[in-house]
Design a protein around this motif. Structure first.
Motif, mmCIF file in Angstrom:
data_model
loop_
_atom_site.group_PDB
_atom_site.id
_atom_site.type_symbol
_atom_site.label_atom_id
_atom_site.label_comp_id
_atom_site.label_asym_id
_atom_site.label_seq_id
_atom_site.Cartn_x
_atom_site.Cartn_y
_atom_site.Cartn_z
ATOM 1 N N THR A 1 -10.139 -1.832 2.442
ATOM 2 C CA THR A 1 -9.915 -1.039 3.657
ATOM 3 C C THR A 1 -10.546 -1.630 4.924
ATOM 4 O O THR A 1 -9.970 -1.459 6.009
ATOM 5 C CB THR A 1 -10.397 0.414 3.453
ATOM 6 O OG1 THR A 1 -11.732 0.421 2.916
ATOM 7 C CG2 THR A 1 -9.475 1.153 2.494
ATOM 8 N N ASP B 1 -3.467 -2.247 11.699
ATOM 9 C CA ASP B 1 -2.940 -0.923 12.061
ATOM 10 C C ASP B 1 -1.791 -0.548 11.126
ATOM 11 O O ASP B 1 -1.708 0.599 10.668
ATOM 12 C CB ASP B 1 -2.459 -0.921 13.511
ATOM 13 C CG ASP B 1 -3.611 -1.008 14.507
ATOM 14 O OD1 ASP B 1 -4.761 -0.753 14.087
ATOM 15 O OD2 ASP B 1 -3.355 -1.337 15.681
ATOM 16 N N GLU C 1 -3.237 0.377 7.799
ATOM 17 C CA GLU C 1 -3.834 1.714 7.799
ATOM 18 C C GLU C 1 -2.749 2.784 7.671
ATOM 19 O O GLU C 1 -2.928 3.782 6.953
ATOM 20 C CB GLU C 1 -4.643 1.926 9.077
ATOM 21 C CG GLU C 1 -5.944 1.122 9.103
ATOM 22 C CD GLU C 1 -6.754 1.380 10.353
ATOM 23 O OE1 GLU C 1 -6.332 2.236 11.167
ATOM 24 O OE2 GLU C 1 -7.802 0.738 10.523
#
Length: 204
Positions: free
Chosen positions: A184, A189, A192
């Motif tokens: 993680t 972006d 995520e």
């Protein structure tokens, strides 16, 4: 596999999980399989033969997990693989808790395990490179990719044994959290967004 051999295999796995490979006697395996020691000896000449047979069976199952590599090309694919690893480790706890016993006394098994380790590490590294290429992981140097691959591998291999040895909870969700936490920090972006869509609902 004959019915009796299958009973012996199941008994060996159960007694190895409960007591550890080094502490199990032929009589215990025979009792668990509900057969005589003589009948057991007809199929396996000694305990070493049973251990080798059991590990060969386990390696085939482990190979099937590795063969599923990248069948799903998003994060759901990696998460599925993690679930398969967890199920494997829970079914064959002795496979890892007895690793050093195998290293000392069964060099042929250890050699096979090393081959699977190398294949597993290569797949993890390839997965990282693939996820970088599709824009969900931030590009890193070769050295960082190597380090990340090893950290993920260690989380997969050693998380469950250390939890068992410490008497700590070992639920699948916690296992997956431990592995995903290695990746993680490197999410883009887009990564995520994919993580929130596919993985976060599994972990909460």
């Amino acid at each position: 596999m004959s019915k009796t051999k299958n009973k012996i295999l199941e008994a060996a796995i159960k007694t190895f999980n409960a007591n550890g490979v080094a502490n199990v006697r032929l009589q215990q395996i025979a009792d668990e399989a509900e057969i005589s020691v003589g009948n057991l000896a007809y199929h396996f000449k000694n305990k070493e033969a049973i251990v080798t047979y059991t590990y060969d069976f386990i390696f085939k199952e482990f190979s099937e997990i590795l063969s599923d590599y990248l069948l799903i090309d998003n994060f759901k694919g990696l998460d599925k693989t993690l679930g398969q690893y967890y199920g494997f480790f829970m079914e064959y706890k002795f496979f890892f808790t007895d690793m050093f016993e195998i290293e000392r006394n069964y060099p042929d098994i250890l050699e096979k395990w090393h081959r699977y380790i190398n294949r597993m590490l290569l797949q993890i590294k390839s997965r990282i490179e693939f996820d970088v290429q599709r824009g969900v992981l931030v590009p890193q140097s070769d050295e960082m990719n190597e380090l990340l691959s090893n950290n993920i591998w260690m989380s997969i291999i050693f998380w469950l044994p250390q939890r068992i040895l410490r008497g700590l909870p070992a639920e699948q969700k916690l296992f997956k959290e431990a592995v995903w936490s290695q990746m993680t920090p490197y999410l883009t972006d887009r990564g995520e967004e994919e993580f929130v869509a596919y993985i976060y609902p599994i972990l909460i």
